[in-house]
Design a protein around this motif. Structure first.
Motif, short mmCIF file in Angstrom:
data_model
loop_
_atom_site.label_atom_id
_atom_site.label_comp_id
_atom_site.label_asym_id
_atom_site.label_seq_id
_atom_site.Cartn_x
_atom_site.Cartn_y
_atom_site.Cartn_z
N ASN A 172 0.84 -1.19 0.00
CA ASN A 172 0.00 0.00 0.00
C ASN A 172 0.89 1.25 0.00
O ASN A 172 2.12 1.16 -0.05
CB ASN A 172 -0.96 0.00 1.20
N THR A 173 0.25 2.42 0.05
CA THR A 173 1.00 3.67 -0.06
C THR A 173 1.94 3.89 1.12
O THR A 173 2.88 4.68 1.03
CB THR A 173 0.04 4.87 -0.18
N GLU A 174 1.69 3.22 2.24
CA GLU A 174 2.58 3.35 3.40
C GLU A 174 3.74 2.38 3.33
O GLU A 174 4.60 2.35 4.21
CB GLU A 174 1.81 3.11 4.71
N GLU B 178 1.18 -6.19 1.11
CA GLU B 178 -0.13 -6.83 1.15
C GLU B 178 -0.17 -8.13 0.35
O GLU B 178 -1.13 -8.89 0.45
CB GLU B 178 -1.20 -5.87 0.62
N GLU C 259 -3.17 3.61 -4.97
CA GLU C 259 -3.41 2.96 -3.69
C GLU C 259 -2.52 1.73 -3.50
O GLU C 259 -2.36 1.24 -2.39
CB GLU C 259 -4.88 2.55 -3.56
N THR C 260 -1.97 1.26 -4.63
CA THR C 260 -1.15 0.05 -4.58
C THR C 260 0.14 0.27 -5.37
O THR C 260 0.13 0.93 -6.40
CB THR C 260 -1.92 -1.15 -5.18
N TRP C 261 1.21 -0.30 -4.84
CA TRP C 261 2.50 -0.30 -5.54
C TRP C 261 2.90 -1.74 -5.77
O TRP C 261 2.85 -2.56 -4.84
CB TRP C 261 3.56 0.41 -4.71
#
Length: 512
Positions: free
Chosen positions: A207-209, A213, A290-292
């Protein structure tokens, strides 16, 4: 047969008679997802309106399967299905328009059916075909009465039944298309997951942090983890690489662009492995990512080979330098035995030193950051004076040079420089040397221009350098290096107070 999506089957057109195979019909009916639309609110509203429009107690949406007819929407009937052998809709579904039966008990096709025989059996029936987008008969929208109706349906009721049947098909088709789209998404996700799980790389999604996931099995095995919560890149990265990697990740998140870095990651056994790491955002339109997604390729074995080759190359380079030094020493020792050969010894020593400089110049591990023609000429001319001053100037493109070209180029410009120092512009206080490098696409033109020569020395100059009628050793050396080794062109023009040498050199030879 590949199932169609749009448009609906044309109105007033009977189902395709070639598409009545029960196996095919079963596959098409299954695609409509009868379970998903069983007692559907919209279909229920349609049958209720059909019953009111035609003034009957019973209205149904039926799908006629191989052995039964199924009522996915119904008004005035408790049953959800009946055997196909008792189905009037199986006859109606293949017609061009609504099949109207004023009194089923008086119709020889239906009189003996269980649902028709007896006092409370079906008497009046009207059913409009339901046909798939491909032309496959599916069932019917029908209205039923326990009393015969000799007059059948009026024009409005016939038209209404047709319109409502189209509405039924739109609802069924929308459900089929939704199921089709969902299936495509599931297949796509499955293919993507299988691809990620079988690629010979370590793949993840975060996620962006930066919280992981998803990780593919290869990454789980590398880290030795059983749970995503155990993935912590900050813990895995070698301390010496952490700052550079962190900066790359932060800049990438700020700019919402992909990042790439080379770093060492710790394997489950504590051994660090060199990796090429890449990550990129999943972006849809103007929305914030929202996803990397990320991937790491293990290059540790290649890095080891590369380090070994560099070490070997450094050792070879060092030995070559030693050979140049030994040769230079031997020349000096032998020169002392021949007192009249001082000039020759000096020239040979200067040439050997120049070859040593050329060797250093094309070795990145020797501390140099660029290998260009401009840089090589600057290196060779520096001993003769300040570059960029009144006497010596170099201008033009950098033009990269390779290892094979460095030696002949060094010999060429060493010969020009030593001749200039002996007889030309660099031998006189008022002499000037200008070197211009011009990139012409496939070739590079180098003009070596000396001015301010002493006219009194012109005869000596011509003899040493060679003239148009007969070339001296130096000119032959230049021509051999330019035309023989570099397949270029060499021209020379001498006047009383100037010398101009022009070299035309192919880029592919310079970069070799």
């Amino acid at each position: 047969m590949k199932l169609s999506r749009y448009p609906l089957w044309p109105a007033h057109r009977a189902a395709d008679p070639s598409l009545t195979d029960e196996g095919l019909r079963s596959r098409v009916i299954a695609a409509y997802g009868a379970d998903a639309v069983q007692d559907d609110r919209e279909l229920t509203q349609i049958v209720e309106f059909a019953a009111r429009l035609c003034d009957v107690p019973v209205a149904l949406v039926t799908l006629v399967e191989e052995h039964r007819q199924r009522f996915v929407a119904r008004k005035g009937l408790a049953k959800e299905e009946t055997p196909r052998s008792t189905s009037l809709c199986s006859h109606a579904m293949s017609g061009r328009g609504p099949m109207v039966v004023p009194d089923a008990s008086a119709d020889e096709r239906f009189a003996e059916m269980e649902l028709v025989a007896g006092e409370n059996g079906i008497r009046f029936y009207a059913g409009h075909p339901l046909v798939s987008s491909e032309g496959v008969p599916l069932g019917a929208l029908c209205v039923i009465d326990r009393e015969a109706r000799p007059e059948g349906l009026n024009a409005l009721q016939r038209e209404g039944l047709e319109v409502l049947s189209r509405a039924v098909m739109r609802r069924l088709t929308s459900e089929r298309d939704a199921a089709y789209a969902e299936n495509k998404i599931e297949v796509s996700e499955l293919r993507t997951r299988q691809l990620a799980e079988n690629l010979p790389v370590y793949a993840w999604a975060a996620n962006t942090e930066g919280v992981v996931e998803y990780a593919n099995p290869a990454l789980y095995d590398f880290v030795g983890a059983d749970d995503l919560s155990e993935f912590d890149f900050d813990r895995l990265v070698h301390p010496d690489d952490a700052e550079e990697l962190s900066a790359a990740r932060k800049a990438s998140r700020d700019d919402k662009q992909r990042w790439e870095a080379k770093a060492r990651l710790k394997r489950k056994d504590g051994v660090y492995r060199w990796m090429i790491l890449r990550a990129w955002p999943f972006v849809m339109g103007d929305e914030e990512p929202e996803t990397w997604f990320g991937a790491a390729v293990d290059i540790d074995d290649l890095q080891t080979v590369s380090d070994s080759r560099d070490l070997l190359a450094r050792e070879l380079s060092h030995r070559i330098k030693n050979i140049f030094a030994v040769i230079n020493g031997l020349i000096s020792l032998q020169g002392r035995k021949h007192p009249g050969a001082e000039e020759l010894v000096k020239e040979l020593s200067g040439t050997i030193r120049t070859l040593g400089k050329a060797h250093d110049f094309v070795r990145p591990f020797a501390g140099r950051t660029e290998s260009s023609l401009n840089g090589l000429i600057t290196e060779l001319l520096t001993p003769y004076g300040r570059i960029g001053g009144d006497r010596i100037a170099i201008s033009g493109c950098g033009c990269p040079i390779g290892e094979k070209a460095a030696t002949p180029l060094a010999l060429i410009f060493h010969e020009l420089a030593t001749n200039s120092a002996k007889y030309g512009a660099l031998s006189h206080s008022n002499g000037q040397l200008r070197v211009e490098i011009i990139d012409r696409g496939a070739d590079v033109a180098v003009t070596w221009r000396e001015t301010g020569l002493n006219p009194q020395d012109s005869a000596e100059d011509a003899e040493a350098r060679g003239d148009e009628a007969g070339e001296g050793f130096g000119s032959r050396l230049l021509r051999t290096a330019v035309e023989g080794q570099l397949t270029g062109k060499f021209t020379r023009r001498i006047t009383e107070d100037s010398l101009e040498v022009e070299l035309l050199l192919p880029c592919e030879k310079l970069e070799a």
